[in-house]
Design an enzyme around this catalytic site. Structure first.
Site, PDB file in Angstrom:
ATOM      1  N   SER A 122       0.801  -1.225   0.000  1.00  0.00           N
ATOM      2  CA  SER A 122       0.000   0.000   0.000  1.00  0.00           C
ATOM      3  C   SER A 122       0.835   1.278   0.000  1.00  0.00           C
ATOM      4  CB  SER A 122      -0.954   0.025   1.200  1.00  0.00           C
ATOM      5  OG  SER A 122      -0.261   0.273   2.399  1.00  0.00           O
ATOM      6  N   LYS A 131       0.853   4.014   6.863  1.00  0.00           N
ATOM      7  CA  LYS A 131       0.199   4.944   5.933  1.00  0.00           C
ATOM      8  C   LYS A 131       0.690   6.359   6.211  1.00  0.00           C
ATOM      9  CE  LYS A 131      -2.950   2.068   4.143  1.00  0.00           C
ATOM     10  NZ  LYS A 131      -2.239   0.838   4.424  1.00  0.00           N
TER      11      LYS A 131
END
Length: 146
Positions: A62, A99
């Site tokens: 990601s 993230k």
């Protein structure tokens, strides 16, 4: 959701390794550069707050467009106050993830965890959710080649 594997390590002794403070040129070699070598202790260089630092291994893709590859080793500092734009390790609904933190809507009670890969969706965090920021990524050690 488990995109990081938390690792523990005891940093108990100084380990001095060869270091070239002038850098290694990625372009044409410089004949004027001496072969000067010093020593560096990666514990002192990579870890600012020993008691608040942990390591994690990247799992998943990601954050691949930001240069965080599967298998990379992260140095994470829990003592730093997370700021918008920081890459963080977060615990969300029972799993860890890495993230980019987006606090632009914090006043409305919403925090975003943004991936850097179009195949993944941002994670919207509200006060009702079970979540916490575990720390700010300060270094990413990427294996090159072998």
């Amino acid at each position: 959701m488990n995109e990081v594997q938390i690792l523990t390590a005891e940093v108990s002794e100084e380990v001095l390794l060869p270091y070239f403070p002038e850098g290694i040129r990625a372009g044409f070699p410089s004949p004027a550069t001496d072969y000067e070598e010093e020593a560096i202790d990666l514990n002192k260089t990579l870890i600012r707050h020993r008691e608040a630092t942990f390591f994690a291994r990247v799992k998943g893709e990601s954050m691949i467009d930001a240069g965080y590859m599967p298998g990379d080793l992260l140095v994470v500092d829990r003592s730093l106050e997370p700021q918008s734009g920081d890459v963080v390790v977060a615990y969300v609904d029972g799993g860890f993830t890495i993230k980019e933190l987006d606090l632009s809507q914090k006043e409305q009670g919403v925090v975003w965890l943004r991936p850097h890969n179009d195949a993944y969706q941002p994670i919207r965090i509200t006060p009702e959710q079970s979540s916490s920021i575990w720390g700010v990524v300060t270094y990413c050690i990427h294996k090159s080649g072998r």
